[in-house]
Design an enzyme around this catalytic site. Structure first.
Site, PDB file in Angstrom:
ATOM      1  N   HIS A  64       7.229 -26.543   0.053  1.00 46.67           N
ATOM      2  CA  HIS A  64       6.485 -27.589  -0.656  1.00 46.67           C
ATOM      3  C   HIS A  64       5.362 -27.001  -1.492  1.00 46.67           C
ATOM      4  O   HIS A  64       4.409 -27.688  -1.836  1.00 46.67           O
ATOM      5  CB  HIS A  64       5.962 -28.607   0.358  1.00 46.67           C
ATOM      6  CG  HIS A  64       7.080 -29.272   1.098  1.00 46.67           C
ATOM      7  ND1 HIS A  64       7.670 -30.439   0.671  1.00 46.67           N
ATOM      8  CD2 HIS A  64       7.771 -28.891   2.198  1.00 46.67           C
ATOM      9  CE1 HIS A  64       8.657 -30.764   1.500  1.00 46.67           C
ATOM     10  NE2 HIS A  64       8.742 -29.834   2.428  1.00 46.67           N
ATOM     11  N   GLU A  99       0.827  -1.210   0.000  1.00 44.82           N
ATOM     12  CA  GLU A  99       0.000   0.000   0.000  1.00 44.82           C
ATOM     13  C   GLU A  99       0.862   1.262   0.000  1.00 44.82           C
ATOM     14  O   GLU A  99       0.456   2.300  -0.510  1.00 44.82           O
ATOM     15  CB  GLU A  99      -0.913  -0.023   1.230  1.00 44.82           C
ATOM     16  CG  GLU A  99      -2.254   0.637   1.010  1.00 44.82           C
ATOM     17  CD  GLU A  99      -3.256   0.314   2.108  1.00 44.82           C
ATOM     18  OE1 GLU A  99      -4.015  -0.647   1.935  1.00 44.82           O
ATOM     19  OE2 GLU A  99      -3.269   1.001   3.132  1.00 44.82           O
ATOM     20  N   LYS A 138     -13.285   2.481  -1.737  1.00 45.22           N
ATOM     21  CA  LYS A 138     -14.153   2.860  -0.611  1.00 45.22           C
ATOM     22  C   LYS A 138     -15.303   3.728  -1.124  1.00 45.22           C
ATOM     23  O   LYS A 138     -16.462   3.528  -0.777  1.00 45.22           O
ATOM     24  CB  LYS A 138     -13.366   3.644   0.448  1.00 45.22           C
ATOM     25  CG  LYS A 138     -12.482   2.793   1.344  1.00 45.22           C
ATOM     26  CD  LYS A 138     -11.895   3.622   2.492  1.00 45.22           C
ATOM     27  CE  LYS A 138     -10.899   2.842   3.332  1.00 45.22           C
ATOM     28  NZ  LYS A 138     -10.259   3.599   4.395  1.00 45.22           N
TER      29      LYS A 138
END
Ligand code: PA5
Length: 472
Positions: free
Chosen positions: A325, A296, A439
């Site tokens: 893995h 961010e 937002k």
């Protein structure tokens, strides 16, 4: 007696250099030539410290009274409540989760109360209704303290949780519900501060100069940590000591500055992915916290000069050995587009010796009589070796032991590295216009007053075509 010198974290960047990974690495000359760039970034960060959005640099030093208050409040909560629930998202949640995982028992909530010595701990950082229902299945709100954390005091996710919880609390407790809510928010803006004043909630302030993802060392992180019995003074001490030591404009003498410079130069060579790979379950969520901080802060379209730069390096979290893995095949043989940062723990807080057995199976028997921590660290060393052999940029942060002092150092190390790197990239490290856009679009979708224009913009966006949707 706790030895601070012995508990200093160390940054090893050997495997970023040509000396170790050949022509895929950085030469000493490149690093030396970049010293003025690093010095410039250092000066920008130093000059900005404590001002604007950089109030986080002061947090280890200027919170004496707040810490005393937090410790007092935490003592009461530990005595009175069976659960402590953080309602928050992003920077208001990831730090508390990371520190909880690092410094508490790895199955803390499952421990019997007498061993836990504090309330059970939950961080609700999503608005999935199934998760809310699940939480309410296992806690009794009458026995729970809710810490509502939002810097802006306006985040839809957190405020919707606030509505859910306060309605339930009021039903169960009437007026007394107020003693089950603590607000952590901005003193000067947003709805939560207004509600807190109106309702009389205990309130902690997030300084205006501290952004969400840089807020772990203010009451956002301090209160949950203190409730969990974590030594918050030591955590701040660790952060403060690291900050004081990062006092040179010369990257060869300033670890977070060198860390930032290396990432900056690596990006220039096409390494647009930063993998954070702790080799310790306790540090698993430090990688999550780092991912928000790095992503961010540095992912920005425009430079400070208004130029389109599309800067940033995609953060990826991985866990050693688990992800050996899953991911290491790609890191070793895939594109040369990553810098892998290992976090290694020198001394684990416990040991478990793999017992003797199966002498008739030499392929298994070689493990016997060894500590599991040694196995973990040898696998890290082996992976580091394999990556280095494959000429992959990698670096290691050594943590002598996971404790409040080293966690404080790690938090400050990454915040400084991020600030230096933002300065090198010449972007605004502290805003998040890309998040804001989402937002606003959410507000528009809910027909919130004041977002009519955004709603019209959304409505005029091209509708999806069935041509590109296939039923499975
Ligand atoms: O770093 C940031 O500022 C953001 O990621 C915020 O932490 C996140 O959006 C939550 O915001 P708030 O604390 O205002 O609810």
């Amino acid at each position: 007696m706790f030895d601070k010198q012995e508990n200093r974290i160390r940054f090893d960047y050997n495997n970023m250099t040509q000396d170790y990974i050949g022509d895929k690495g950085l030469s000493e000359k490149e690093l030396r030539d970049a010293k003025p760039l690093a010095a410039n970034a250092y000066t920008k960060v130093k000059d900005g410290a404590g001002k604007g959005w950089m109030g986080w640099t002061d947090l280890p030093f200027n919170q004496k009274e707040i810490v005393a208050d937090v410790l007092e409040t935490a003592k009461g909560i530990r005595r009175k409540f069976k659960n402590f629930v953080v309602l928050g998202i992003g920077g208001s949640a990831l730090g508390p989760i990371a520190v909880f995982q690092a410094l508490c028992h790895l199955h803390y909530n499952e421990l019997p109360a007498r061993k836990r010595k504090g309330p059970k701990f939950y961080v609700e950082d999503n608005v999935d209704p199934e998760r809310m229902l699940a939480l309410l299945d296992i806690i009794d709100v009458k026995e729970t303290m809710f810490n509502v954390v939002t810097k802006s005091g306006a985040t839809s996710e957190t405020m919707s949780q606030y509505l859910v919880i306060t309605e339930l609390l009021k039903k169960e407790l009437g007026e007394d519900y107020k003693n089950h809510v603590i607000a952590t928010t901005s003193q000067s803006k947003g709805n939560l501060i207004k509600l807190a004043k109106q309702e009389g909630f205990k309130t902690y302030y997030i300084p205006d100069s501290v952004g969400g993802r840089f807020s772990e060392l203010c009451p956002v992180g301090l209160l949950p940590a203190a409730v969990l019995g974590i030594d918050i003074k030591m955590m701040l001490k660790g952060a403060g000591d690291l900050y004081k030591r990062a006092n040179s404009a010369d990257p060869f003498k300033n670890a977070p500055l060198m860390a930032a410079l290396l990432q900056y130069l690596a990006m220039d060579k096409g390494c647009n992915i930063s993998v954070m790979m702790p080799y310790a379950d306790s540090l698993k969520y430090m990688a999550d916290w780092y991912c928000q901080l790095w992503g961010e802060s540095l992912g920005k379209a425009v430079s400070l000069d208004g130029e389109l730069v599309y800067a940033g390096q995609t953060p990826v979290k991985a866990l050693g050995v688990t992800d050996q893995h899953s991911q290491i095949q790609l890191y070793t043989e895939g594109p040369f587009d990553k810098v892998i940062t290992f976090i290694a723990v020198d001394n684990f807080r416990g040991e478990y010796i793999i017992p003797q057995g199966l002498p008739e199976y030499p392929d298994v028997n070689f493990l016997c009589n060894n500590d599991m921590g040694l196995l973990l660290n040898n696998e890290r060393r082996a992976t580091e070796y394999a990556l280095t052999k494959a000429q992959r940029m990698n670096r290691t942060i050594y943590v002598p032991q996971v404790n409040a002092y080293t966690i404080g150092q790690l938090l400050m190390f990454f915040m400084l590295e991020t600030a230096y790197c933002g300065a090198l990239l010449n972007i605004d490290t502290f805003n998040q216009p890309g998040v804001e856009e989402g937002k606003k679009a959410t507000f528009a979708l809910f027909d919130r007053k004041g977002f009519e224009e955004k709603k019209a913009e959304l409505n005029s966006a091209k509708a999806k075509s069935d041509r590109f949707i296939i039923k499975g």
